[in-house]
Design a protein around this motif. Structure first.
Motif, PDB file in Angstrom:
ATOM      1  N   SER A   1     -10.640   7.489   6.323  1.00 39.04           N
ATOM      2  CA  SER A   1     -12.096   7.363   6.319  1.00 39.04           C
ATOM      3  C   SER A   1     -12.596   6.187   7.161  1.00 39.04           C
ATOM      4  N   GLN A   2     -11.815   5.123   7.236  1.00 41.52           N
ATOM      5  CA  GLN A   2     -12.247   3.948   8.006  1.00 41.52           C
ATOM      6  C   GLN A   2     -11.620   3.895   9.391  1.00 41.52           C
ATOM      7  N   GLN A   3     -10.763   4.834   9.697  1.00 41.25           N
ATOM      8  CA  GLN A   3     -10.080   4.914  10.995  1.00 41.25           C
ATOM      9  C   GLN A   3      -9.339   3.615  11.338  1.00 41.25           C
ATOM     10  N   ILE A   4      -8.539   3.184  10.375  1.00 44.10           N
ATOM     11  CA  ILE A   4      -7.742   1.975  10.549  1.00 44.10           C
ATOM     12  C   ILE A   4      -6.310   2.405  10.850  1.00 44.10           C
ATOM     13  N   PRO A   5      -5.727   1.896  11.926  1.00 45.50           N
ATOM     14  CA  PRO A   5      -4.333   2.234  12.230  1.00 45.50           C
ATOM     15  C   PRO A   5      -3.414   1.893  11.056  1.00 45.50           C
ATOM     16  N   SER A   6      -2.490   2.775  10.768  1.00 44.77           N
ATOM     17  CA  SER A   6      -1.630   2.681   9.589  1.00 44.77           C
ATOM     18  C   SER A   6      -0.890   1.349   9.480  1.00 44.77           C
ATOM     19  N   GLU A   7      -0.270   0.910  10.565  1.00 42.92           N
ATOM     20  CA  GLU A   7       0.500  -0.338  10.521  1.00 42.92           C
ATOM     21  C   GLU A   7      -0.396  -1.535  10.196  1.00 42.92           C
ATOM     22  N   MET A   8      -1.566  -1.587  10.818  1.00 40.03           N
ATOM     23  CA  MET A   8      -2.495  -2.685  10.545  1.00 40.03           C
ATOM     24  C   MET A   8      -3.028  -2.599   9.121  1.00 40.03           C
ATOM     25  N   LEU A   9      -3.308  -1.390   8.668  1.00 34.46           N
ATOM     26  CA  LEU A   9      -3.806  -1.212   7.301  1.00 34.46           C
ATOM     27  C   LEU A   9      -2.786  -1.712   6.285  1.00 34.46           C
ATOM     28  N   GLN A  10      -1.532  -1.422   6.505  1.00 30.13           N
ATOM     29  CA  GLN A  10      -0.503  -1.879   5.570  1.00 30.13           C
ATOM     30  C   GLN A  10      -0.441  -3.401   5.511  1.00 30.13           C
ATOM     31  N   GLU A  11      -0.568  -4.054   6.652  1.00 28.20           N
ATOM     32  CA  GLU A  11      -0.592  -5.523   6.682  1.00 28.20           C
ATOM     33  C   GLU A  11      -1.802  -6.059   5.919  1.00 28.20           C
ATOM     34  N   ILE A  12      -2.948  -5.436   6.137  1.00 29.73           N
ATOM     35  CA  ILE A  12      -4.186  -5.865   5.477  1.00 29.73           C
ATOM     36  C   ILE A  12      -4.079  -5.658   3.971  1.00 29.73           C
ATOM     37  N   LEU A  13      -3.596  -4.497   3.557  1.00 28.57           N
ATOM     38  CA  LEU A  13      -3.453  -4.221   2.130  1.00 28.57           C
ATOM     39  C   LEU A  13      -2.493  -5.200   1.465  1.00 28.57           C
ATOM     40  N   THR A  14      -1.399  -5.491   2.125  1.00 30.63           N
ATOM     41  CA  THR A  14      -0.436  -6.456   1.591  1.00 30.63           C
ATOM     42  C   THR A  14      -1.082  -7.826   1.419  1.00 30.63           C
TER      43      THR A  14
ATOM     44  N   ASN B   1      -1.644  -9.667  -2.121  1.00 29.97           N
ATOM     45  CA  ASN B   1      -1.055 -11.001  -2.331  1.00 29.97           C
ATOM     46  C   ASN B   1      -2.109 -12.062  -2.642  1.00 29.97           C
ATOM     47  N   ALA B   2      -3.307 -11.893  -2.078  1.00 30.13           N
ATOM     48  CA  ALA B   2      -4.400 -12.842  -2.328  1.00 30.13           C
ATOM     49  C   ALA B   2      -5.182 -12.480  -3.590  1.00 30.13           C
ATOM     50  N   ARG B   3      -4.770 -11.431  -4.260  1.00 31.94           N
ATOM     51  CA  ARG B   3      -5.352 -10.986  -5.531  1.00 31.94           C
ATOM     52  C   ARG B   3      -6.786 -10.480  -5.428  1.00 31.94           C
ATOM     53  N   TYR B   4      -7.079  -9.822  -4.319  1.00 33.05           N
ATOM     54  CA  TYR B   4      -8.362  -9.123  -4.184  1.00 33.05           C
ATOM     55  C   TYR B   4      -8.193  -7.655  -4.539  1.00 33.05           C
ATOM     56  N   LEU B   5      -6.983  -7.134  -4.371  1.00 32.69           N
ATOM     57  CA  LEU B   5      -6.662  -5.751  -4.720  1.00 32.69           C
ATOM     58  C   LEU B   5      -5.471  -5.725  -5.667  1.00 32.69           C
ATOM     59  N   ARG B   6      -5.427  -4.667  -6.487  1.00 36.00           N
ATOM     60  CA  ARG B   6      -4.263  -4.391  -7.321  1.00 36.00           C
ATOM     61  C   ARG B   6      -3.662  -3.073  -6.845  1.00 36.00           C
ATOM     62  N   LEU B   7      -2.362  -3.021  -6.831  1.00 32.24           N
ATOM     63  CA  LEU B   7      -1.646  -1.810  -6.442  1.00 32.24           C
ATOM     64  C   LEU B   7      -0.982  -1.228  -7.680  1.00 32.24           C
ATOM     65  N   THR B   8      -1.335   0.022  -7.989  1.00 38.15           N
ATOM     66  CA  THR B   8      -0.755   0.711  -9.126  1.00 38.15           C
ATOM     67  C   THR B   8      -0.391   2.126  -8.707  1.00 38.15           C
ATOM     68  N   LYS B   9       0.885   2.439  -8.788  1.00 35.29           N
ATOM     69  CA  LYS B   9       1.378   3.771  -8.460  1.00 35.29           C
ATOM     70  C   LYS B   9       0.886   4.258  -7.088  1.00 35.29           C
ATOM     71  N   GLY B  10       0.928   3.376  -6.118  1.00 35.79           N
ATOM     72  CA  GLY B  10       0.571   3.738  -4.755  1.00 35.79           C
ATOM     73  C   GLY B  10      -0.912   3.789  -4.462  1.00 35.79           C
ATOM     74  N   ASN B  11      -1.740   3.389  -5.417  1.00 35.19           N
ATOM     75  CA  ASN B  11      -3.186   3.387  -5.222  1.00 35.19           C
ATOM     76  C   ASN B  11      -3.755   1.990  -5.437  1.00 35.19           C
ATOM     77  N   PHE B  12      -4.919   1.775  -4.864  1.00 32.53           N
ATOM     78  CA  PHE B  12      -5.525   0.448  -4.885  1.00 32.53           C
ATOM     79  C   PHE B  12      -6.825   0.444  -5.674  1.00 32.53           C
ATOM     80  N   ARG B  13      -7.047  -0.678  -6.348  1.00 31.09           N
ATOM     81  CA  ARG B  13      -8.304  -0.964  -7.042  1.00 31.09           C
ATOM     82  C   ARG B  13      -8.635  -2.426  -6.797  1.00 31.09           C
TER      83      ARG B  13
END
Length: 129
Positions: A33-46, A50-62
């Motif tokens: 939906s945001q047209q973010i390249p996969s490799e960059m998105l993975q770095e951003i999500l990580t 790690n900075a505790r803005y997102l939680r990862l549960t069973k492959g999904n983010f909140r």
């Protein structure tokens, strides 16, 4: 002031997740939906997990905290560091610049820097959704 592409994508990622607070969001749906390249998105999500803005549960983010408690400036600083329209007056410390010969010119950019910081500190992710 110029944001890095990583900061822009990080903000878009958080906005996407924040718009669906009751439903976990997959990295695939964010990337598509945001047209973010996969490799960059993975770095951003990580980084966001790690900075505790997102939680990862069973492959999904909140969001790890409510959108109203996430100042935009925090995300930009996480990815871009200190904010300044000109480098010599950044929070990274003093570095001489040619414009310093003109005090009023330096003051103009110092005032501009503070206005930008104030606006970004006063704007939360919640206000963007």
């Amino acid at each position: 002031m110029k944001l890095s592409l990583r900061s822009e994508y990080a903000l878009l990622t958080l906005i996407q997740v924040a718009r669906q607070p009751d439903a976990p969001t997959s990295s695939v749906s964010i990337g598509d939906s945001q047209q973010i390249p996969s490799e960059m998105l993975q770095e951003i999500l990580t980084t966001l997990v790690n900075a505790r803005y997102l939680r990862l549960t069973k492959g999904n983010f909140r969001l790890a905290k409510t959108a109203e408690k996430i100042p935009v400036i925090d995300i930009i600083r996480l990815f871009d560091g200190a904010l300044a329209p000109v480098e010599p007056i950044s929070e990274k410390g003093y570095q001489p610049a040619p414009m310093e010969k003109e005090e009023k010119l330096t003051n103009l950019f110092t005032d501009l820097q503070q206005q930008i910081i104030d606006k970004l500190e006063g704007t939360t992710l919640g206000e963007l959704i």
